[in-house]
Motif scaffolding. Structure first.
Motif, PDB file in Angstrom:
ATOM      1  N   MET A   1     -39.353  94.857 -42.647  1.00 38.39           N
ATOM      2  CA  MET A   1     -40.543  94.049 -42.508  1.00 38.39           C
ATOM      3  C   MET A   1     -40.968  94.084 -41.054  1.00 38.39           C
TER       4      MET A   1
ATOM      5  N   SER B   1     -37.660  88.021 -47.917  1.00 41.25           N
ATOM      6  CA  SER B   1     -38.835  87.500 -48.607  1.00 41.25           C
ATOM      7  C   SER B   1     -38.341  86.655 -49.776  1.00 41.25           C
TER       8      SER B   1
ATOM      9  N   ALA C   1     -38.802  84.234 -53.276  1.00 42.19           N
ATOM     10  CA  ALA C   1     -39.503  84.446 -54.542  1.00 42.19           C
ATOM     11  C   ALA C   1     -40.972  84.024 -54.478  1.00 42.19           C
ATOM     12  N   ASP C   2     -41.281  83.025 -53.641  1.00 44.74           N
ATOM     13  CA  ASP C   2     -42.666  82.557 -53.523  1.00 44.74           C
ATOM     14  C   ASP C   2     -43.476  83.386 -52.518  1.00 44.74           C
ATOM     15  N   GLY C   3     -42.865  84.446 -51.957  1.00 42.57           N
ATOM     16  CA  GLY C   3     -43.564  85.309 -51.021  1.00 42.57           C
ATOM     17  C   GLY C   3     -43.409  84.916 -49.568  1.00 42.57           C
ATOM     18  N   ARG C   4     -42.800  83.798 -49.317  1.00 40.46           N
ATOM     19  CA  ARG C   4     -42.597  83.320 -47.945  1.00 40.46           C
ATOM     20  C   ARG C   4     -41.547  84.194 -47.251  1.00 40.46           C
ATOM     21  N   ILE C   5     -41.820  84.571 -46.017  1.00 43.06           N
ATOM     22  CA  ILE C   5     -40.899  85.371 -45.212  1.00 43.06           C
ATOM     23  C   ILE C   5     -40.097  84.425 -44.326  1.00 43.06           C
TER      24      ILE C   5
END
Length: 105
Positions: A1, A34, A36-40
């Motif tokens: 990332m 990352s 599951a909700d897309g938050r890094i």
């Protein structure tokens, strides 16, 4: 990332999103993930137990050492009793963001 997607600037410093593992066997940063909700988030572990703020204190000390700052410059902004935390780091935002980007490399 690429970059420091787990960090964002604010007046007088930056905010870091971190997933903490207490009783992790060592004090270390384990990389970036990352959720599951897309938050890094930045993955961190500390030896301390999650009792009476010991794990939060150990995390703040670890992050202060990584950024070469005094412990007083790092505070838990949210998530005091959760694994997902937001840390506030006081200082010059551009320099702090550059250091955060190095952590994600």
């Amino acid at each position: 990332m690429s970059g420091a997607a787990f960090a964002r600037t604010e007046a007088g410093g930056i905010l870091l999103d971190i997933r903490l593992t207490p009783r992790g066997g060592r004090d270390a940063i384990d990389g970036v993930a990352s959720l599951a909700d897309g938050r890094i988030v930045l993955l961190a572990r500390v030896r301390a137990v999650p009792e009476k703020g010991a794990a939060n204190t150990a995390l703040a000390t670890l992050v202060a050492d990584l950024f070469d700052l005094p412990k007083s410059a790092v505070t838990v902004a949210s998530g005091h009793t959760a694994r997902l935390k937001t840390l506030r780091i006081a200082g010059e935002p551009a320099a702090l963001m550059a250091r955060a980007a190095e952590l994600s490399a």
